[in-house]
Scaffold this motif. Structure first.
Motif, PDB file in Angstrom:
ATOM      1  N   ASP A   1      34.904  43.311  41.664  1.00 32.94           N
ATOM      2  CA  ASP A   1      35.481  44.491  41.044  1.00 32.94           C
ATOM      3  C   ASP A   1      36.097  45.328  42.167  1.00 32.94           C
ATOM      4  O   ASP A   1      35.404  46.125  42.808  1.00 32.94           O
ATOM      5  CB  ASP A   1      34.406  45.279  40.291  1.00 32.94           C
TER       6      ASP A   1
ATOM      7  N   SER B   1      42.218  48.039  39.359  1.00 31.26           N
ATOM      8  CA  SER B   1      42.520  49.047  38.338  1.00 31.26           C
ATOM      9  C   SER B   1      43.664  49.933  38.801  1.00 31.26           C
ATOM     10  O   SER B   1      43.797  50.225  39.994  1.00 31.26           O
ATOM     11  CB  SER B   1      41.291  49.910  38.075  1.00 31.26           C
TER      12      SER B   1
ATOM     13  N   GLY C   1      45.823  50.946  33.508  1.00 35.47           N
ATOM     14  CA  GLY C   1      46.179  49.535  33.654  1.00 35.47           C
ATOM     15  C   GLY C   1      45.261  48.859  34.643  1.00 35.47           C
ATOM     16  O   GLY C   1      44.439  49.507  35.294  1.00 35.47           O
TER      17      GLY C   1
ATOM     18  N   GLY D   1      41.657  48.033  34.021  1.00 41.69           N
ATOM     19  CA  GLY D   1      40.793  47.292  34.932  1.00 41.69           C
ATOM     20  C   GLY D   1      39.582  46.745  34.193  1.00 41.69           C
ATOM     21  O   GLY D   1      39.116  45.636  34.463  1.00 41.69           O
ATOM     22  N   THR D   2      39.075  47.528  33.269  1.00 41.34           N
ATOM     23  CA  THR D   2      37.938  47.091  32.450  1.00 41.34           C
ATOM     24  C   THR D   2      38.267  45.785  31.725  1.00 41.34           C
ATOM     25  O   THR D   2      37.420  44.898  31.603  1.00 41.34           O
ATOM     26  CB  THR D   2      37.575  48.179  31.412  1.00 41.34           C
TER      27      THR D   2
ATOM     28  N   GLU E   1      38.301  50.074  42.823  1.00 43.79           N
ATOM     29  CA  GLU E   1      38.388  51.253  43.694  1.00 43.79           C
ATOM     30  C   GLU E   1      38.888  50.889  45.087  1.00 43.79           C
ATOM     31  O   GLU E   1      39.108  51.779  45.903  1.00 43.79           O
ATOM     32  CB  GLU E   1      36.997  51.921  43.800  1.00 43.79           C
TER      33      GLU E   1
ATOM     34  N   THR F   1      32.218  48.498  35.541  1.00 50.37           N
ATOM     35  CA  THR F   1      31.925  47.282  36.304  1.00 50.37           C
ATOM     36  C   THR F   1      31.039  46.348  35.497  1.00 50.37           C
ATOM     37  O   THR F   1      31.197  45.125  35.537  1.00 50.37           O
ATOM     38  CB  THR F   1      31.172  47.632  37.616  1.00 50.37           C
TER      39      THR F   1
ATOM     40  N   LYS G   1      43.048  56.234  40.588  1.00 44.14           N
ATOM     41  CA  LYS G   1      42.913  55.210  41.627  1.00 44.14           C
ATOM     42  C   LYS G   1      43.985  55.358  42.715  1.00 44.14           C
ATOM     43  O   LYS G   1      44.868  56.191  42.601  1.00 44.14           O
ATOM     44  CB  LYS G   1      42.965  53.819  40.990  1.00 44.14           C
TER      45      LYS G   1
END
Ligand SMILES: *Cc1c(COP(=O)(O)O)cnc(C)c1O
Length: 373
Positions: free
Chosen positions: A158, A182, A194, A58-59, A161, A87, A187
């Motif tokens: 973002d 993410s 991923g 996700g980053t 979550e 984030t 999660k």
């Protein structure tokens, strides 16, 4: 000692392994293949974006979003303050400068009032807004989208979550020009690690595919005119994602049931569950509460956390606001007056929200907490 009760761990169902097996059987053990294609299509369709690119994290999806937004040396990016560092770190990867925007009390996300103050303070210098939906609770999207439009600034969501959370019936991760989700191990659905970049701009998604496969120019040899990254998701990992996606709605229902049981179980206690707007439906990724002001001197969140830890139960402090982090001590923080993030950090706690937690286990958690008051 009783079996450990976790905050949030992976929950697999079986289909994941079949898609992974397919990758092996067809020898597509590579950062491309049918699982990647299908997982991208599936997530894009679910969220309601035209296109998606699967990433190693996700980053990395957020990094690509910041890059596509054109953030460069010295550009201001207005960011969620109460969030996870991932984030906001990508802003630094592109040499931008974070300005943290205070949270409000109704969703714990960016306060539109503080956002407007920040837009005025940095007029003409703001390149993007990075908005997280903390713990799966949608932010005040109408107000925030209107402000971004008014000031002509790109919104990056973002939704790491908040996958499956909705605001006025529309999925989070579909409001920004560029969006990220993410699939990290904790999660609501996971691929072990991923993420995904999402946008209605299909050209942007193509560019993300280009940058995330080392920015190779069209030539028979390796030729590069721009800096690239190696961020594409493996076809093996995407197989896990395809299987998980089949269970996303079910995971959300289970998370919601956990939240509702806490809410009921804490009736009469001086605690308040993490709030959300009536026009939104969180994915209830993490159930949290704050201890009311008049009780927090008696029973503070750390006392609760340690009492649960003694029983092998995982709880976690609220994410420490970015403006309080040593890493970002030199960054500006814009507030509309109240110290909301700091206050929630001091009075709040994330509760075990693992969907494999049984009702009996949850009753036990509730009982321990009740016993402290
Ligand atoms: C998990 C998370 C990320 C990062 O995602 P990874 O897949 O772990 O890189 C970004 N933002 C928030 C709010 C997160 O919770």
């Amino acid at each position: 000692m009783a079996e450990r009760i976790w905050l949030s761990t992976p929950t697999m169902h079986g289909e994941e392994q079949e898609y992974v097996k397919e990758a092996f059987d067809t020898n597509w053990v590579a950062p491309l293949g049918k699982n990647v294609d299908e997982f991208e299509k599936g997530i894009a369709q679910y969220v309601g974006c035209k296109a998606a690119a699967a990433m190693t994290a996700g980053t990395h999806a957020l990094h690509m979003a910041v890059k596509l937004a054109g953030v460069g040396e010295g550009d201001i990016v207005l960011c969620s303050d109460m969030t996870f560092a991932a984030t906001v770190n990508p802003v630094t990867y592109e040499n931008g400068v974070q300005v943290f925007v205070e949270s409000e009390r109704e969703t714990w996300n960016i306060d539109p009032k503080a956002l407007e103050i920040a837009f005025e303070k940095y007029k003409g210098k703001v390149k993007a807004v990075v908005l997280a939906h903390l713990y799966g609770t949608p932010a005040k999207l109408d107000e925030i989208c209107d402000l971004c439009e008014k000031y002509g600034v790109i919104l990056i969501e973002d939704a790491a979550e908040s996958l499956a959370a909705t605001y006025k019936g529309r999925q989070t991760g579909s409001f920004g020009k560029y969006n990220a989700v993410s699939f990290n191990g904790n999660k609501i659905i996971t691929t072990s690690g991923g993420g995904m970049f999402l946008s209605d701009d299909e050209e942007a998604v193509k560019k993300v595919r280009f940058y995330s496969t080392q920015a190779r120019d069209a030539a028979p040899h390796y030729q590069h005119s721009e800096i690239g990254y190696n961020y594409r998701m493996s076809n093996v990992v995407a197989g896990i994602g395809r299987g998980q996606l089949l269970h996303l709605d079910e995971h959300k229902e289970l998370k919601k049931a956990i939240y509702m049981r806490y809410k009921k179980g804490f009736e009469g206690l001086p605690v308040t569950m993490n709030p959300y707007l009536d026009c939104s439906e969180p994915n209830f990724w993490l159930s949290c509460f704050t201890v009311d002001e008049d009780a927090v001197n008696r029973v503070n969140p750390e006392k609760i956390r340690l009492a649960l830890a003694d029983e092998n139960i995982e709880a976690r402090p609220i994410w420490k606001p970015m403006h309080m982090q040593p890493l970002y001590a030199d960054r500006d923080f814009v507030t509309a007056g109240d110290n909301v993030g700091e206050d929630i950090f001091e009075r709040g706690l994330c509760l075990p929200s693992d969907i494999k937690m049984t009702e009996e286990q949850q009753e036990w958690v509730i009982g321990i907490i009740r016993g402290l008051f």
